[in-house]
Design an enzyme around this catalytic site. Sequence first.
Site, PDB file in Angstrom:
ATOM      1  CG  HIS A   1      -0.394   0.110   2.526  1.00  0.00           C
ATOM      2  ND1 HIS A   1       0.409  -0.848   3.089  1.00  0.00           N
ATOM      3  CD2 HIS A   1      -0.481   1.112   3.445  1.00  0.00           C
ATOM      4  CE1 HIS A   1       0.775  -0.456   4.299  1.00  0.00           C
ATOM      5  NE2 HIS A   1       0.256   0.737   4.522  1.00  0.00           N
TER       6      HIS A   1
ATOM      7  CG  HIS B   1       0.101   4.434   4.643  1.00  0.00           C
ATOM      8  ND1 HIS B   1      -0.630   3.661   5.514  1.00  0.00           N
ATOM      9  CD2 HIS B   1      -0.751   5.393   4.177  1.00  0.00           C
ATOM     10  CE1 HIS B   1      -1.869   4.141   5.578  1.00  0.00           C
ATOM     11  NE2 HIS B   1      -1.971   5.180   4.776  1.00  0.00           N
TER      12      HIS B   1
ATOM     13  CG  ASP C   1       4.865   3.117   7.440  1.00  0.00           C
ATOM     14  OD1 ASP C   1       3.943   3.577   6.733  1.00  0.00           O
ATOM     15  OD2 ASP C   1       4.682   2.185   8.258  1.00  0.00           O
ATOM     16  CG  HIS C   2       4.229   0.183   4.305  1.00  0.00           C
ATOM     17  ND1 HIS C   2       4.065  -1.116   4.717  1.00  0.00           N
ATOM     18  CD2 HIS C   2       3.803   0.964   5.333  1.00  0.00           C
ATOM     19  CE1 HIS C   2       3.534  -1.121   5.932  1.00  0.00           C
ATOM     20  NE2 HIS C   2       3.370   0.128   6.323  1.00  0.00           N
TER      21      HIS C   2
ATOM     22  CG  HIS D   1      -3.937   0.245   6.755  1.00  0.00           C
ATOM     23  ND1 HIS D   1      -3.887   0.846   7.989  1.00  0.00           N
ATOM     24  CD2 HIS D   1      -2.776   0.575   6.127  1.00  0.00           C
ATOM     25  CE1 HIS D   1      -2.737   1.510   8.101  1.00  0.00           C
ATOM     26  NE2 HIS D   1      -2.047   1.367   6.992  1.00  0.00           N
TER      27      HIS D   1
ATOM     28  CG  ASP E   1       0.670  -1.143   7.814  1.00  0.00           C
ATOM     29  OD1 ASP E   1       1.582  -1.949   8.051  1.00  0.00           O
ATOM     30  OD2 ASP E   1       0.846   0.097   7.774  1.00  0.00           O
TER      31      ASP E   1
ATOM     32  CG  HIS F   1       3.990  -1.656  11.476  1.00  0.00           C
ATOM     33  ND1 HIS F   1       4.787  -0.561  11.699  1.00  0.00           N
ATOM     34  CD2 HIS F   1       3.270  -1.381  10.363  1.00  0.00           C
ATOM     35  CE1 HIS F   1       4.554   0.356  10.762  1.00  0.00           C
ATOM     36  NE2 HIS F   1       3.632  -0.121   9.933  1.00  0.00           N
TER      37      HIS F   1
END
Length: 256
Positions: free
Chosen positions: A52, A54, A56-57, A108, A130, A168
Amino acid sequence: MELTPLPAFNDNYIWMMRVGSRAWVVDPGQAEPVLLALARDGLGLEGILITHHHGDHTGGVSALRQATGAAVHGPAGEDLPEPCLRLHAGDTVEVMGTSFAVMDVPGHTAGHIAFLGQPEQQAPLVFCGDTLFSAGCGRLFEGTAAQMHASLSALAALPDDTRVCCAHEYTLSNLAFAATVEPNNSEITQHTVRCRAWRQEQLPTLPSTLGLEKRINPFLRAHLPSVRAAAMGYDAGTSDNPVSVFSTLRQWKNAF
Ligand code: ZN
Ligand code: FE
């Protein structure tokens, strides 16, 4: 195929798959941990999978592509660094001899996907980003409780020995919530003891398995009377159906 979670940021994992000197990574929010692992082990990065959009990915994707020429594969419906090969549900990606099937798992984010594969002579594995965490699930940023519940139900339908590769390390805080929802679930208590020991050694609590998650993860247990009763105790407006129970659990966890 060897599977390694590379720690990134405070609590992210970038999953690395390797066969000999070849490697792929999933959701590289940072380039540095991947570049260090490649250099340390003399590996060439061939491909990148994205679940996805975001940061942090995806934050490390462009730098890794430029440094290695790795091909980038991500969900069709999300805003991602280009160039990126776009994937739909039912598509497959060939990863060093293993075919990974793409599943839609919205909730998400609206276009979130998961990758399901079974390397030769190994248990299946799913990269779920996530969507599903050990003992928890992602927050509903772009989807409804009904969508996320359906996505988690699709994941829960996979074989019990499927390795769950979450993005995570949230397991201990999720287990604290799970124990509040189900104080009499001894598997939650036992798994908390195991995970505390692993974290003290700085070891990951992942991958989990779907069989374990079905026994400890309240978000996969919204259909059970004990979980429904707990949700109704938190919010008396919760109704009998699993989506309503799931929705209450998610709100309860947000406030926990
Ligand atoms: Zn995310
Ligand atoms: Fe994330």
